[in-house]
Enzyme design. Structure first.
Site, PDB file in Angstrom:
ATOM      1  N   ARG A   1      -2.865  -3.046   1.973  1.00 49.20           N
ATOM      2  CA  ARG A   1      -3.148  -2.863   0.548  1.00 49.20           C
ATOM      3  C   ARG A   1      -2.033  -3.477  -0.286  1.00 49.20           C
ATOM      4  NH1 ARG A   1      -2.294   1.730  -0.881  1.00 49.20           N
ATOM      5  NH2 ARG A   1      -1.857   2.735   1.094  1.00 49.20           N
TER       6      ARG A   1
ATOM      7  N   ASP B   1      -9.853  10.582   6.676  1.00 49.97           N
ATOM      8  CA  ASP B   1      -9.138   9.927   5.568  1.00 49.97           C
ATOM      9  C   ASP B   1      -9.502  10.466   4.186  1.00 49.97           C
ATOM     10  OD1 ASP B   1      -7.241   7.969   4.725  1.00 49.97           O
ATOM     11  OD2 ASP B   1      -8.854   6.614   4.167  1.00 49.97           O
TER      12      ASP B   1
ATOM     13  N   TYR C   1      -8.641  -7.875   3.139  1.00 46.36           N
ATOM     14  CA  TYR C   1      -8.152  -6.858   4.078  1.00 46.36           C
ATOM     15  C   TYR C   1      -8.449  -5.427   3.645  1.00 46.36           C
ATOM     16  CZ  TYR C   1      -5.285  -5.368   8.014  1.00 46.36           C
ATOM     17  OH  TYR C   1      -4.862  -4.849   9.217  1.00 46.36           O
TER      18      TYR C   1
ATOM     19  N   HIS D   1      -7.556  12.396  -0.747  1.00 49.49           N
ATOM     20  CA  HIS D   1      -7.106  11.585   0.392  1.00 49.49           C
ATOM     21  C   HIS D   1      -6.790  12.536   1.552  1.00 49.49           C
ATOM     22  CE1 HIS D   1      -4.045   8.383   1.947  1.00 49.49           C
ATOM     23  NE2 HIS D   1      -5.241   8.170   2.437  1.00 49.49           N
TER      24      HIS D   1
ATOM     25  N   CYS E   1       0.439   8.181   8.200  1.00 47.46           N
ATOM     26  CA  CYS E   1       1.268   9.344   8.539  1.00 47.46           C
ATOM     27  C   CYS E   1       0.590  10.207   9.595  1.00 47.46           C
ATOM     28  CB  CYS E   1       1.547  10.198   7.303  1.00 47.46           C
ATOM     29  SG  CYS E   1       2.815   9.520   6.236  1.00 47.46           S
TER      30      CYS E   1
ATOM     31  N   ARG F   1      -5.367  -2.762  12.589  1.00 45.58           N
ATOM     32  CA  ARG F   1      -6.350  -1.681  12.430  1.00 45.58           C
ATOM     33  C   ARG F   1      -7.515  -1.818  13.400  1.00 45.58           C
ATOM     34  NH1 ARG F   1      -5.438   2.426   8.228  1.00 45.58           N
ATOM     35  NH2 ARG F   1      -3.525   1.728   7.267  1.00 45.58           N
TER      36      ARG F   1
ATOM     37  N   LYS G   1     -11.048   3.159  -0.513  1.00 44.03           N
ATOM     38  CA  LYS G   1     -10.056   3.640  -1.477  1.00 44.03           C
ATOM     39  C   LYS G   1     -10.531   3.424  -2.920  1.00 44.03           C
ATOM     40  CE  LYS G   1      -7.213   4.335   1.976  1.00 44.03           C
ATOM     41  NZ  LYS G   1      -6.939   5.663   2.500  1.00 44.03           N
TER      42      LYS G   1
ATOM     43  N   SER H   1      -0.873   7.242   3.668  1.00 42.35           N
ATOM     44  CA  SER H   1      -1.405   6.288   4.648  1.00 42.35           C
ATOM     45  C   SER H   1      -0.432   6.123   5.814  1.00 42.35           C
ATOM     46  CB  SER H   1      -1.630   4.926   3.990  1.00 42.35           C
ATOM     47  OG  SER H   1      -2.561   5.043   2.951  1.00 42.35           O
TER      48      SER H   1
HETATM   49  O1  SAT Z   1      -6.296   1.307   2.214  1.00 46.69           O
HETATM   50  S1  SAT Z   1      -6.590   0.982   3.610  1.00 46.69           S
HETATM   51  O2  SAT Z   1      -7.967   1.341   3.877  1.00 46.69           O
HETATM   52  O3  SAT Z   1      -6.358  -0.442   3.850  1.00 46.69           O
HETATM   53  C1  SAT Z   1      -5.602   1.837   4.657  1.00 46.69           C
HETATM   54  C2  SAT Z   1      -4.771   2.899   4.083  1.00 46.69           C
HETATM   55  O4  SAT Z   1      -3.917   2.639   3.253  1.00 46.69           O
HETATM   56  O5  SAT Z   1      -4.954   4.067   4.464  1.00 46.69           O
HETATM   57 MN    MN Z   2      -5.828   6.594   3.859  1.00 43.80          MN
END
Ligand code: SAT
Ligand code: MN
Length: 613
Positions: free
Chosen positions: A73, A291, A215, A244, A268, A390, A224, A266
């Site tokens: 990101r 997520d 990406y 989140h 973690c 990923r 997101k 993210s």
């Molecule tokens: O935002 S992403 O889906 O690329 C991954 C993340 O930050 O959790």
């Molecule tokens: Mn996330």
């Protein structure tokens, strides 16, 4: 399906506008079929963007390598373009919506030349669930189409629910790399230079415009962008929560079930926690989501959560049979890998996968041949897999997926966890004294920045309230107010005792030698068990100035954790907390100015007093 066959006039108009602006060679409306998925993969393989993995090792799976500039990101290039800057708040990049649209229109102009424009109708949440929302993504990336097939519910069935005048979030995406006549991508991941990348959100008009990146969260706009940034605004306006958070189902040895949702930044370990295999005998953990959680009050006054996604977009490095056996099982087939290593025998490989790479050579995430590592470690900066490599895999392939995971009504949440990577100060677990104290704890979450974002702050601790810093679509101070309001609504309706209990956890404490002192992973079940009992008012505990902690012995010590380590994990470090709270008062809370709720100012004062003793 042709554009003319669409029933929804607004959708038709929007597609026509996009087509006129971006001038693709052709337009395809995605039906969501397996044949369509296969066709998308074939297109990317033919363009040398994807490698088909060894069918006997990783059936139905492919590996992509992105451009080295397009690996995570891009928070610096992410905008919340509300009419007033103040509505975006101090934690978001802001630009005037008209100005931003003008800039982006210039970039979008002709940006799909030589490409197909795909129109992906998708539903976040079970199609037809009263918590679900519909989006339509326009993209010129077959990689995005394939990933969206896994991550969301896509295709014609969504159009059926949308009908002739249903609400949808328009999500515009272009990789920003038009092709000249006869040109193909020919092995080069298409994207635009960093300065031209924009991930833009228009909260008032519920629109998403993304340009220049292919990406993850920059391009899979249901995740997101819609399910967090735009959904957080919808949730504020409609009285629910878009968070989140992972959602897990936990069953104790007596067969009692509870659902827990947890917010962590993210990378973690949300995916690992959601799929954990308890080391505590008799306990069971199953996954509802890893997520994102959308939550609404049910008629019984409890908060019900759904996972709006249909797949996992998980961090590959560090995933192995020890850390996450269930994820390893999930990705055995039908998985899209991005920026992993490619072994001689046609399989993927990454750092801490649990074994050295087979054969003599391996191809790293940049496409360079390197000697195959004999162990599963590489020196920092010389990784075979990118640290934010990923996997995209269907949730239904997960062996521990809970049977309720697609229940359109959602699952009732008993506890919220907040946490981050904190080497010092923050204890293993700490229960809030009240809802508002819990909101206070959520508002001060801090974490070391991970490779999930392109940033020069990687490794530094930054405040990441509710793990929503990069994902809140409006003023974060108002978002705190919204959480307070949820508590007040429950109180007014006589549901206060049904609100989830709130806990702060930290699996990432380190000792003086910079080693983790808590083993984490499956051993986290010991903490979950205490939390489970606390939800029923059980579990031996201790009132302290920072919250309610486990009494000595209430959490059984795992092998390898000494008595001193355990004491350290549960110690209330008064001096450390004073510094923590001073930082909140001096540097964190002032950012929110007049938007900071009075209730949180009072909580800050109250904890300061308690720490003074
Ligand atoms: O935002 S992403 O889906 O690329 C991954 C993340 O930050 O959790
Ligand atoms: Mn996330």
């Amino acid at each position: 399906m042709k554009i003319d066959e669409l029933k929804h006039a607004g959708l038709k108009r929007w597609i026509e506008e996009a087509k006129t602006l971006m001038t693709p060679d052709s337009v395809e409306i995605c039906d969501g079929s397996a044949a369509e998925y296969d066709r998308m993969i074939k297109i990317t393989v033919d363009a040398k963007l994807a490698t088909v993995l060894n069918e006997s090792k990783r059936p139905g799976s492919v590996l992509f390598r992105s451009d080295p500039s397009d690996v995570a990101r891009v928070e610096d290039r992410t905008y919340i373009a509300s009419k007033n800057k103040e509505d975006a708040g101090p934690t978001n990049n802001w630009m005037d919506p008209a100005e931003l649209k003008q800039k982006m229109r210039a970039l979008y102009k002709g940006s799909m030349r030589g490409r197909v424009m795909y129109v992906i109708p998708f539903s976040m949440g079970q199609i037809g669930s009263n918590i679900a929302k519909i989006g339509v993504e326009i993209t010129d990336s077959p990689y995005v189409v394939a990933n969206m097939h896994i991550m969301a519910r896509v295709g014609t069935k969504v159009l059926d629910v949308l009908g002739a005048d249903g609400f949808f979030v328009p999500c515009l995406h272009s990789v920003g790399k038009p092709l000249a006549p006869g040109e193909t991508d020919n092995g080069k991941w298409p994207c635009a230079p960093m300065a031209d990348k924009y991930i833009s959100h228009f909260p008032e008009t519920r629109e998403i415009w993304s340009y220049g990146s292919g990406y993850g969260g920059n391009a899979l706009l249901g995740k997101k962008c819609l399910a967090l940034r735009i959904a957080s605004v919808l949730a504020r306006d409609e009285g629910w929560l878009a968070e989140h958070m992972l959602i897990l189902k936990i069953t104790n040895p007596e067969g009692e079930v509870k659902y827990i949702a947890g917010a962590f930044p993210s990378a973690c370990g949300k995916t690992n926690l959601a799929m954990l295999i308890p080391t505590l005998p008799g306990w069971k953990v199953e996954t509802v989501g890893d997520d994102i959680a959308w939550m609404k009050f049910g008629k019984d006054g409890r908060l019900y959560a759904i996972n709006p996604e249909a797949g996992f977009f998980g961090v590959a490095p560090g995933t192995n049979d020890e850390s996450n056996h269930n994820a390893m099982e999930t990705i055995k087939k039908n998985t899209i890998f991005t920026n992993c290593g490619l072994t001689e025998d046609g399989d993927i490989w990454w750092e801490q996968i649990g074994y050295g790479a087979p054969g003599k050579e391996i191809i790293d995430w940049k496409g360079v041949k390197r000697p195959a590592p004999k162990t599963d470690k590489s020196p920092k900066g010389e990784e075979i897999a990118h640290p934010n490599a990923r996997f995209t895999a269907p949730a239904k392939q997960c062996p521990c997926i809970a049977k309720e995971w697609e229940d359109p009504a959602g699952v009732p949440i008993s506890a919220f966890l907040f946490g981050g990577r904190r080497p010092k100060t923050i204890p293993l677990v700490n229960q809030s004294k009240s809802w508002i104290h819990g909101v206070f704890m959520g508002s001060i979450v801090g974490s070391e920045v991970t490779a999930a974002v392109i940033s020069d702050q990687v490794g530094q601790v930054r405040r990441d309230p509710f793990a929503m810093l990069p994902f809140c679509g409006y003023n974060m101070g108002d978002y705190f107010k919204h959480w307070i309001k949820i508590g007040k609504t429950a109180e007014e309706k006589g549901w206060a005792d049904k609100l989830p209990k709130i806990f702060f956890v930290n699996w990432f404490r380190k000792n003086e030698q910079d080693k983790f002192i808590w083993p984490g992973y499956g051993e986290n079940s010991r903490v979950l068990a205490w939390i489970f009992d606390r939800c029923d008012g059980k579990g031996k505990s201790l009132e302290t100035p920072i919250g309610t902690l486990p009494a000595a012995g209430a959490i059984e010590r795992p092998a390898g954790v000494s008595e001193q380590d355990m004491a350290e994990l549960l110690r209330v470090d008064i001096d450390g907390w004073k510094k923590e709270i001073e930082d909140v008062r001096k540097n964190h809370y002032p950012k929110f100015g007049s938007h900071l709720p009075d209730e949180l100012k009072s909580e800050l004062e109250a904890i300061e007093k308690r720490l003074e003793g």
